[in-house]
Design an enzyme around this catalytic site. Sequence first.
Site, PDB file in Angstrom:
ATOM      1  N   GLY A  11      66.106  43.158  65.742  1.00 57.37           N
ATOM      2  CA  GLY A  11      66.710  42.137  66.599  1.00 57.37           C
ATOM      3  C   GLY A  11      68.111  42.513  67.025  1.00 57.37           C
ATOM      4  O   GLY A  11      69.005  41.663  67.104  1.00 57.37           O
ATOM      5  N   ALA A  12      68.296  43.793  67.354  1.00 59.90           N
ATOM      6  CA  ALA A  12      69.647  44.337  67.523  1.00 59.90           C
ATOM      7  C   ALA A  12      70.153  44.346  68.952  1.00 59.90           C
ATOM      8  O   ALA A  12      71.217  44.904  69.224  1.00 59.90           O
ATOM      9  CB  ALA A  12      69.702  45.761  66.957  1.00 59.90           C
ATOM     10  N   TYR A 152      60.938  26.169  62.593  1.00 57.76           N
ATOM     11  CA  TYR A 152      61.984  27.181  62.396  1.00 57.76           C
ATOM     12  C   TYR A 152      62.542  27.099  60.975  1.00 57.76           C
ATOM     13  O   TYR A 152      62.654  28.115  60.280  1.00 57.76           O
ATOM     14  CB  TYR A 152      63.098  26.972  63.422  1.00 57.76           C
ATOM     15  CG  TYR A 152      64.256  27.931  63.291  1.00 57.76           C
ATOM     16  CD1 TYR A 152      64.134  29.252  63.717  1.00 57.76           C
ATOM     17  CD2 TYR A 152      65.475  27.518  62.753  1.00 57.76           C
ATOM     18  CE1 TYR A 152      65.193  30.139  63.610  1.00 57.76           C
ATOM     19  CE2 TYR A 152      66.540  28.399  62.644  1.00 57.76           C
ATOM     20  CZ  TYR A 152      66.388  29.703  63.071  1.00 57.76           C
ATOM     21  OH  TYR A 152      67.438  30.583  62.955  1.00 57.76           O
ATOM     22  N   ALA A 154      61.160  25.912  58.344  1.00 60.07           N
ATOM     23  CA  ALA A 154      60.150  26.336  57.379  1.00 60.07           C
ATOM     24  C   ALA A 154      60.114  27.855  57.254  1.00 60.07           C
ATOM     25  O   ALA A 154      59.980  28.401  56.144  1.00 60.07           O
ATOM     26  CB  ALA A 154      58.781  25.809  57.795  1.00 60.07           C
TER      27      ALA A 154
END
Length: 256
Positions: A11-12, A152, A154
């Site tokens: 996720g960069a 989200y 959870a």
Amino acid sequence: MTNQKVAIVTGASVGIGRAAAIQFANEGYHVAIIARGDKIHEVGDEIRAIGVECIDFQGDVGNEDDVKAMVAQVENTWGRVDVLNCNAGIVVVKPLEDTTWEDFVNVTHINIGGHFLFTKYVVPIMKRQKRGAIVNMGSVSGHVGQTQHGIYGATKGAIIAFTRAMAWELADYNIRVNSVSPGSIDTPMLRGDIQLESTRTGLPFDEVKREREKEQAFNRWAEPEEVAEVICFLAGDKASFVTGADWLVDCGWVAK
């Protein structure tokens, strides 16, 4: 095999993931980064400009073939993985009854599945090395109740539990596993949340933003770099006795 330490950051392309990847590069790591959009290549160029090597891989953290291919490329290129930092995540902001099964599958697929897949394929390398550090991405949403964030939250609670389990499962191999739970960080994801709330309530964006900032003790949002500093600390040798912990970077939100 390189003598430089190697970090994989997911996720960069934006936000905390981008900030963490650049921070690792500034600390002298070779860095491998992944995201779905082509912006990941721009971040790769930024990292190489710092003077370290970078693999910028455009792919999906929830796709097993992509994850296997990226990890194999990292191992074939550098022969080691010292740090895995999983940041990739998505959010759905909806009342539960409006949340579709597709929403549920997409959020769990990325938020939990991405952590699972990268851990699964990086751990064998770290076991052979007899060392490594994994830093996962939790959230205050895994600690407190947030309206319209049920799915989200959870997934983030699951990541915190996964982190604790992996810390014990991998301890005999000198692999440390921790997570970071940010509060309100000025990222495109959070700004998207605020825009949705603004649209739903009819309030101006800036007014909603000010209300959300009040959830932090210092009445402001953090910059992604403030979280990246904590990620890099947990990944480094100065945190050598820290494992199984979730570090709140939430400006006191959960403590209130």
